[in-house]
Each structure stands twice: as structure tokens, then as C-alpha cells.
Scaffold this motif. Structure first.
Motif, mmCIF file in Angstrom:
data_model
loop_
_atom_site.group_PDB
_atom_site.id
_atom_site.type_symbol
_atom_site.label_atom_id
_atom_site.label_comp_id
_atom_site.label_asym_id
_atom_site.label_seq_id
_atom_site.Cartn_x
_atom_site.Cartn_y
_atom_site.Cartn_z
ATOM 1 N N SER A 90 -0.214 58.559 -14.325
ATOM 2 C CA SER A 90 0.358 58.293 -12.818
ATOM 3 C C SER A 90 1.668 59.342 -12.975
ATOM 4 N N SER A 91 2.140 58.561 -13.327
ATOM 5 C CA SER A 91 3.642 58.809 -12.729
ATOM 6 C C SER A 91 4.113 60.508 -13.748
ATOM 7 N N GLY A 184 -9.864 59.300 -15.788
ATOM 8 C CA GLY A 184 -10.222 58.138 -16.097
ATOM 9 C C GLY A 184 -9.252 57.055 -16.862
ATOM 10 N N ALA A 185 -8.093 57.023 -16.462
ATOM 11 C CA ALA A 185 -6.695 55.784 -16.469
ATOM 12 C C ALA A 185 -6.794 55.005 -15.205
ATOM 13 N N ILE A 186 -7.946 56.010 -13.926
ATOM 14 C CA ILE A 186 -8.076 55.467 -12.465
ATOM 15 C C ILE A 186 -9.329 54.137 -12.664
ATOM 16 N N SER A 239 -12.426 52.567 -21.636
ATOM 17 C CA SER A 239 -12.052 53.955 -20.387
ATOM 18 C C SER A 239 -10.861 54.718 -20.521
ATOM 19 N N ALA A 240 -9.663 53.775 -20.941
ATOM 20 C CA ALA A 240 -8.546 54.573 -21.504
ATOM 21 C C ALA A 240 -8.388 54.996 -22.605
ATOM 22 N N HIS A 241 -9.041 54.819 -23.705
ATOM 23 C CA HIS A 241 -9.026 55.234 -24.891
ATOM 24 C C HIS A 241 -10.224 56.935 -24.574
ATOM 25 N N VAL A 242 -10.866 56.800 -23.690
ATOM 26 C CA VAL A 242 -11.667 57.633 -23.819
ATOM 27 C C VAL A 242 -10.928 59.083 -23.118
ATOM 28 N N PHE A 267 -17.667 59.103 -16.181
ATOM 29 C CA PHE A 267 -16.264 57.730 -15.576
ATOM 30 C C PHE A 267 -16.751 56.979 -14.971
ATOM 31 N N PHE A 268 -17.302 57.836 -13.796
ATOM 32 C CA PHE A 268 -17.624 57.462 -12.557
ATOM 33 C C PHE A 268 -19.352 56.145 -12.581
ATOM 34 N N LEU A 269 -19.619 56.531 -13.985
ATOM 35 C CA LEU A 269 -20.824 55.627 -14.459
ATOM 36 C C LEU A 269 -20.300 54.082 -15.143
#
Lengths: 581, 179
Positions: A90-91, A184-186, A239-242, A267-269
Motif C-alpha cells: 500500500s504505502s 493481490g494484497a487487497i 493470495s499474498a504469495h501469488v 484474484f477476484f475469483l
């Protein structure tokens, strides 16, 4: 209160760090490494006990070690590191000030206190209830309280992350859409909110039960809701590691996603369907119908598996395209042969991808099939599977990211630079061995969380076949390699962070940014990024078809063939078992 | 470094797909659907499906039924603990009790015959693991799970506990005989 708007630009990577965000990232990364150290030491006790020829610990310490190992690794190491990733994506990636750093610190200290309290409960010796802590088996109240504190801290961090996105949007620190890695982080953060809410729903009543305010916790309700927490927390990892895979492909190769549309939809899936996988854990339970099990375990027709298969193609595909642009265009695999295999950031990420897909992915779908689950439920196959997903997949991906972060975030030169290129291989291949041999033992029926498969002292013991004992020994030997790899990682990272040579850049100073905006936003289209994928020149004919990433496609087909074969072999195996209905 | 930068084209969702992605998504989707349909297919044509039949009950009520069956069909006792061996008629209801840290009673079944085997725990969670056949089922307290089982091969089998149930978990093993 004045808002801290101190930023610095990393001269090597061009990344922009907000001072408070940077400190939070460092703190979370250090807490993660400490958890990894504790969990790693405990792992030795676990594996050397299950290796029957060594059988190191007595049963009480074994179950205590196993409980503490699971919690420190699965929960504390990974979630602390994920918090650092949330602040980074994010930052740093949005070049934005971190919203409410003070609250970020409150969250961090809650997590630290929670982790310590939970470890205290376990090391007291009366809370050897495993990571799962299935009621009605009870633990000391501080066990649950520690987990709850930790989870609430993590939840607050997620909201600091979301608030930072809002700040970035309103202060216009970026153009257009957020980067794919941030997307992806979201995804990970949204799944985290769902996960932690589920955790609260079950852990709060269980805590009240442990102190006597509630007199009954139903075992099936506990298992059902617990896994909405327990398994979903592993989906945060996915999700995080992808996202980390995409980040490393971008950092090391300058790779751009084959198509933003496909990667983001995938990611949405995950957001829509991944948590349904929690039902995998309940396939052998009474009281739930087959309809419920089939819908959920297939994640609504495997749409989340589809998403992982897409990422599995697009990450190496984007690397292939980037490599072909650099001129590695011979044959199908020159791009891969000429990849920087000596760069631990790349080799770790690629081993993570292969291990996660071939070992973790295929085995996960197999055991997540309603009927096939009967063959391996609660056997060592399960830890075999998740050591491929969480350790080879997530942990190794996070490790490879730290090789990039040490100079960039911590501003230190790498210590033991000669050892670092070997670390991902020693750790990754060792852990792949652990996964494979545990799965082998599980296929032979060896139970998980079991002190003695010789059943000493029981008048009616079961004699496991010699091959099962061999598998346990091989898993023990592989785990020693993995342990050495983990120790190498900690020596390199801790050594570099605390004792590494400081990187000083002449003329470097922190800059104060106006309104959160740092420098100029990137131009809308950099020249290198304007190549339209469809018209890309690097593709070679594969079977008469022109593709941008034919080598990756061949690898994907190899994966699919292994997947299909292994899947149907297990149905064949199931068909030989006693009929049940 | 574009996965960590905002997409260069603002309207990224209109960018056409490359063949490598389109083709792979198609193949993967078909494979996912095949895997999905395998489960309902096996319910219709396969022979190994875990029963959906389960009843809420209490440990006392369940134990009473188990004791009745033992009283009726006991053929002998085994080990120093005098664990009864039960030889029930085909088709009948058989109760297996899981508790800290034993299985009770020992069952003696006949190959090719079907039995309604009930599984329930008296206390914590346990795991029914039939070896070397490798049938593994979760055993809950309060849920009487009824499976219709048809042993196919004669022999001496083991039932071990594979859900962690405390300090003596590893001693929880018993037998199942098939004649």
C-alpha cells in the motif's frame, strides 16, 4: 497532530518509502523472523520424534512441540510477514503516506502480546491442543485469549492498509488503477477480514467456555467455524504469495503481466470462492450433507482452482515474455535456462511456484474431493500437502522477497553473500522432500499428530508396512536439509539486518513530500511497456500456433497431465476399497 | 517493473487476450468441470460414498445400545482387558464406541455381507482409521454416524485413532476381523 510526511527514495530500486511505514514493515518482518526461528527449532523436535529410529521426545513434549510449531509457523511467522507485505504494497507501491501509523503500532504490539501469551499457554504444558484446538478438548484460557488478541491486531493492521488505499486515492499518488501486486494484497486483506471474523466467532465462545461462562461447545460447530478461520488463513497466504510471485517477476525481470484483466480476474475469483475450501476439512465428518460438501469443496465448481491454474501460467508466462524480449528466444526453454538461477530472489520464487503447483496444488485438489478424502483424512498426507503449500509455497516466496528487501528496505548489504544463492535450493528441495515423503506415508495410512506408530504398550498394535517406516525416515532426513536451509536464511537475514554493512548513498536524504505526493506520478506509459502483447515479436511457433509464451504453455501442459493422471489414479485406488454407503 | 506499477494503459480491461492465456483458461475450466462432475458421478455409479446418515444423541443412550449388541452377539474376549469380540448377523446395526483411549468392542464381520456400523465418541474427537484398507472417518461426540460397510476380503484389520485426542492418543488401536 502533524502528519509525518518524510519519504525516502531507494536509489537502487527507485521505490519510495514512507518513514513510519518503513519502521512498521521492519518491526513486523523482525517479529516474523523471530517466530520462524522458534517454529524452526520446534520442528526439529517434531521430525526427529516421528522418525521412529530416532524417536527423540517423550509424548508430552512431542505434542507440546507440535502445538507450538504449528502456531508459530502457520499463524505468527506468516501473518507478521503478511502485515509487512500489506504496508509495502500500500504505502510503498502507491508512493503514499501510511494512514494512521500510530494505530499500526497499536496493532503490532497487540499481535506481539497475543503471540507471547499464546506461546506462554502452550509452554505451560496444559495447552497441547494443536493449532486446531478442537473443542471439547480444552486449553488454558490464555491460549484462546492470545490468539484473539493476535487476530484483532491483525484485523486492525488490515484496516490501516485499507485506509492507506483511501488516502492514496484521495491524494492522487498514482494514476489509473492500483498495481497488480497491490491488487493481490487487497485480495489477501479482504480474505483476512473474513478469516478473522470467523476466528472471532469461534474463539470468543471457546474462550468463554474455557473460563466457565459457557458450558458446552459442539464439536461439529467448532470444526465447521474453526476451519472458516483455519483454512481461510491459509488462503490469505495463497493470495499474498501469488502477489509476491508477481512482484519478484517484476523486480527481477521487469516482467509485466500477460494481461492485467486475466490476472486481476483470477484474484477476484479468490475473493469469491477460495474460502469455500474450508469445507475440505469436513469431508469425513457426520452431520453435513453430500450436497453441501460437493458445492463447497469444489469451491463452487473449482473456480478458485481455476484462478490458481491461471496464476501458475501467467507468472512464468510473464517472465518468459520478458526474457524473450531480452533476446533469449532460442527453442522453448532458453528463457528459463538463462534465468538468474544464482539469484536467491528468483530461484526461491520459482521453486515456490513449482512446489506449490505440482506438490501442493495437485495433492490439495485430490484430498479435497469428497470421496477421495476418505483415503487420506487425518493421515500424514495432510501435513505433506500443506508443507508444500504453506512452506514451499508461501514461506519460500516470502524468503525470496526478503533477499530483495534487505538492501532496499533495511539498507544493508547482504551478509554471507556466498551462501545466499544456495539457501532456496537447500530449503526448498529439503521441504519438497518432506512433503513428498509425508504424503507417501499418508497414502500408506500413517496418522498425523501421532507419537508412536509402533503403538508401544498396546496389546493390539497395528504393524505398519516397512515402506511406511522408510517414508518416515526419509521425511526426517529431508527435514534436516530444510532445517539447515531455514538456519541459513535466518543467519543471512538476521546477520544482514543487524550486522550488515550499511548502504550509504552520497547525497541521500529523506525528503518531505507535500500532500503525500512524492515526486511526479509515473508517466502514463513508459516506452518499454507499450508493446502490445498480442503483437509481440518474441513468440515462436509451437505446433503451428504462435504464442507469446510457448515454453510456459508446454510446462502448463506437463502440469495438467500430471494432475489428471494423479487424480484418476486415486479414484482407481478408491474403487478397490470396501464399499461404503 | 510493471506488476508493481499501475497498469500503463488505463483501460486495461479492454486489452485482448493472448492465445496462450485464452487456451489455457479454456483447458483449465474444462478440467475443473470434469473434477466437479466426478463427485456427483461417484454418488450414482461409485461404491465408496460416506453416508449422510447421522443422529444427534447422548453418550449414555449410545453406550446403552452398544452394550445391548455386545450382550447379544459376543463370541469371546480378547487381551487382559477382556475386550469383547462381537459377531453380529449380516445387515444388523453394530455400535462402535470411541473413547479416551480405546475402541470398544472388537467387531468380527463376514466378507461380502453388509453391516450398519455406528460410530460415535463418548468424549473428545477421535478418528476412525481402518488399516491397511485406509478408510478414514472423523468421529464426533454426540453425533451417531451410520455407515453401511461391506468388507470384501477376509483378514485381520486394525482400527487406529488418527484424530489427536491427548497424551495417550498413540495407544488407541484395536482390531476388526473379517471372516
Amino acid at each position: 497532530m502533524a502528519v509525518n510526511r518524510m519519504f525516502r527514495t531507494c536509489p537502487a530500486s527507485g521505490l519510495v518509502f514512507h518513514e513510519p511505514a518503513e519502521n512498521l514493515m521492519k518491526a513486523n518482518a523482525v517479529a516474523a523472523a523471530v517466530s520462524l526461528l522458534v517454529g524452526g527449532i520446534l520442528a526439529i523436535g517434531v521430525t526427529l520424534t516421528r522418525w521412529q529410529a530416532v524417536h527423540m521426545l517423550p509424548p508430552d513434549s512431542f505434542y507440546l512441540f507440535l502445538t507450538a510449531h504449528g502456531l508459530n509457523m502457520l499463524v505468527f511467522w506468516i501473518i507478521f510477514f503478511e502485515m509487512a507485505i500489506l504496508y509495502f504494497t500500500s504505502s510503498t507501491l502507491l508512493k503514499c503516506r501510511l494512514a494512521a501509523p500510530g494505530i499500526g503500532w497499536v496493532a503490532f504490539w497487540m499481535m506481539v502480546v497475543g503471540a507471547l501469551m499464546n506461546n506462554y499457554a502452550v509452554f505451560r504444558g496444559d495447552s497441547s491442543v494443536m493449532f486446531t484446538a478442537y473443542a471439547p478438548m480444552g486449553a488454558h484460557p490464555t491460549f484462546y485469549l492470545g490468539l484473539i488478541l493476535f487476530a484483532v491486531g491483525a484485523l486492525i493492521s488490515c484496516f490501516v492498509f485499507f485506509a492507506t488505499l483511501v488516502v492514496a486515492k484521495s491524494e492522487k499518488t498514482y494514476n489509473g488503477s492500483v498495481p497488480l501486486v497491490t491488487f493481490g494484497a487487497i485480495t489477501a486483506a479482504i480474505i483476512a477480514v473474513f478469516t478473522i471474523a470467523s476466528g472471532a466467532i469461534i474463539l470468543v465462545p471457546t474462550f468463554l467456555w474455557s473460563v466457565g461462562f459457557i458450558d458446552h461447545i459442539d464439536s461439529l460447530v467448532y470444526r465447521t467455524v474453526f476451519w472458516a478461520f483455519g483454512h481461510s488463513s491459509q488462503q490469505i497466504n495463497v493470495s499474498a504469495h501469488v502477489a509476491v510471485w508477481y512482484a519478484i517477476a517484476a523486480i527481477v525481470f521487469g516482467a509485466k503481466p500477460l494481461s492485467e484483466k486475466v490476472s486481476r480476474t483470477a484474484f477476484f475469483l479468490y475473493i469469491c470462492f477460495l474460502q469455500l475450501a474450508s469445507a475440505h476439512h469436513l469431508l469425513a465428518d457426520p452431520g453435513l450433507t453430500s450436497n453441501w460438501k460437493i458445492f463447497n469443496t469444489s469451491y463452487a465448481m473449482y473456480l478458485a482452482v481455476l484462478a490458481s491454474m491461471v496464476h501458475g501460467l501467467t507468472v512464468p508466462g510473464s517472465i518468459e515474455v520478458a526474457q524473450r524480449q531480452k533476446g533469449y528466444t532460442n527453442g522453448l526453454f532458453e528463457w528459463l535456462r538463462k534465468a538468474p538461477w544464482g539469484n536467491p530472489a528468483f530461484s526461491g520464487m520459482f521453486l515456490s511456484l513449482i512446489g506449490f503447483g505440482f506438490l501442493g496444488g495437485i495433492s490439495g485438489v485430490m484430498m479435497g474431493t469428497e470421496q477421495l478424502n476418505l483415503l487420506i483424512h487425518n493421515t500424514l498426507y495432510v501435513p505433506g500437502h500443506f508443507h508444500a503449500t504453506v512452506v514451499v509455497g508461501t514461506t519460500l516466496a516470502f524468503m525470496s522477497l526478503t533477499y530483495f528487501l534487505i538492501p532496499v528496505l533495511f539498507r544493508r548489504q547482504m551478509m554471507f553473500a556466498g551462501m545466499a544463492p544456495w539457501q532456496p535450493y537447500v530449503f526448498g528441495l529439503g521441504m519438497m522432500g518432506v512433503s513428498l515423503f509425508l504424503m507417501g506415508a499418508g497414502t500408506l495410512g500413517v496418522p498425523r499428530r501421532h507419537w508412536d506408530i509402533a503403538f508401544a504398550g498396546n496389546p493390539l498394535p497395528y504393524e505398519f508396512p516397512g515402506s511406511a517406516w522408510l517414508m518416515m525416515a526419509l521425511a526426517g532426513i529431508s527435514s534436516i536439509f530444510a532445517f539447515v536451509g531455514g538456519a541459513m536464511y535466518l543467519a543471512i537475514t538476521v546477520g544482514s539486518v543487524f550486522f550488515g554493512k550499511k548502504i550509504e548513498t552520497p547525497g541521500f536524504k529523506e525528503i518531505s513530500a507535500q500532500q503525500g505526493m512524492v515526486g511526479r506520478p509515473q508517466p502514463a506509459a513508459a516506452p518499454a511497456d507499450t508493446t502490445v502483447i498480442a503483437g509481440h515479436q518474441g513468440g515462436v511457433g509451437a505446433g503451428g500456433m504462435c504464442m507469446v509464451a510457448p515454453g510456459t504453455f508446454v510446462l502448463a501442459i506437463v502440469f495438467l497431465v500430471s494432475f489428471v493422471l494423479y487424480y484418476f489414479i486415486n479414484w482407481k485406488y478408491l474403487s478397490t476399497v470396501w464399499p461404503l454407503r | 517493473m510493471s506488476a508493481i506499477l499501475p497498469p500503463p494503459e488505463r483501460v486495461w480491461w479492454k486489452q485482448p487476450l493472448d492465445r496462450v492465456e485464452g487456451l489455457w483458461i479454456g483447458i483449465a475450466l474444462v478440467w475443473c468441470l470434469i473434477m466437479f462432475f466426478m463427485m456427483p458421478y461417484w454418488h450414482v455409479y461409485g461404491k465408496q460414498n460416506l453416508a449422510n446418515e447421522a443422529w444427534r444423541t447422548t453418550p449414555e443412550a449410545y453406550m446403552k445400545k452398544a452394550e445391548e449388541v455386545v450382550a447379544k452377539y459376543k463370541v469371546r474376549e480378547e487381551t487382559d482387558q477382556k475386550i469383547p469380540v462381537v459377531h453380529p448377523p449380516a445387515g444388523s446395526d453394530v455400535y462402535l464406541v470411541a473413547r479416551l483411549w480405546s475402541w470398544w468392542p472388537i467387531l468380527e464381520l463376514e466378507a461380502g455381507k453388509s453391516y450398519r456400523i455406528h460410530l460415535m465418541s463418548m468424549d473428545w474427537l477421535h478418528g476412525f482409521s481402518l488399516q491397511p484398507e485406509n478408510i478414514n472417518v472423523e468421529v464426533h461426540p454426540g453425533y451417531d454416524h451410520v455407515m453401511t460397510v461391506t468388507p470384501t476380503r477376509a483378514g485381520s484389520y486394525s482400527i487406529i485413532c488418527n484424530e489427536y485426542c491427548g497424551i495417550n492418543h498413540h495407544t488407541m488401536a484395536s482390531r476388526l476381523y473379517v471372516k
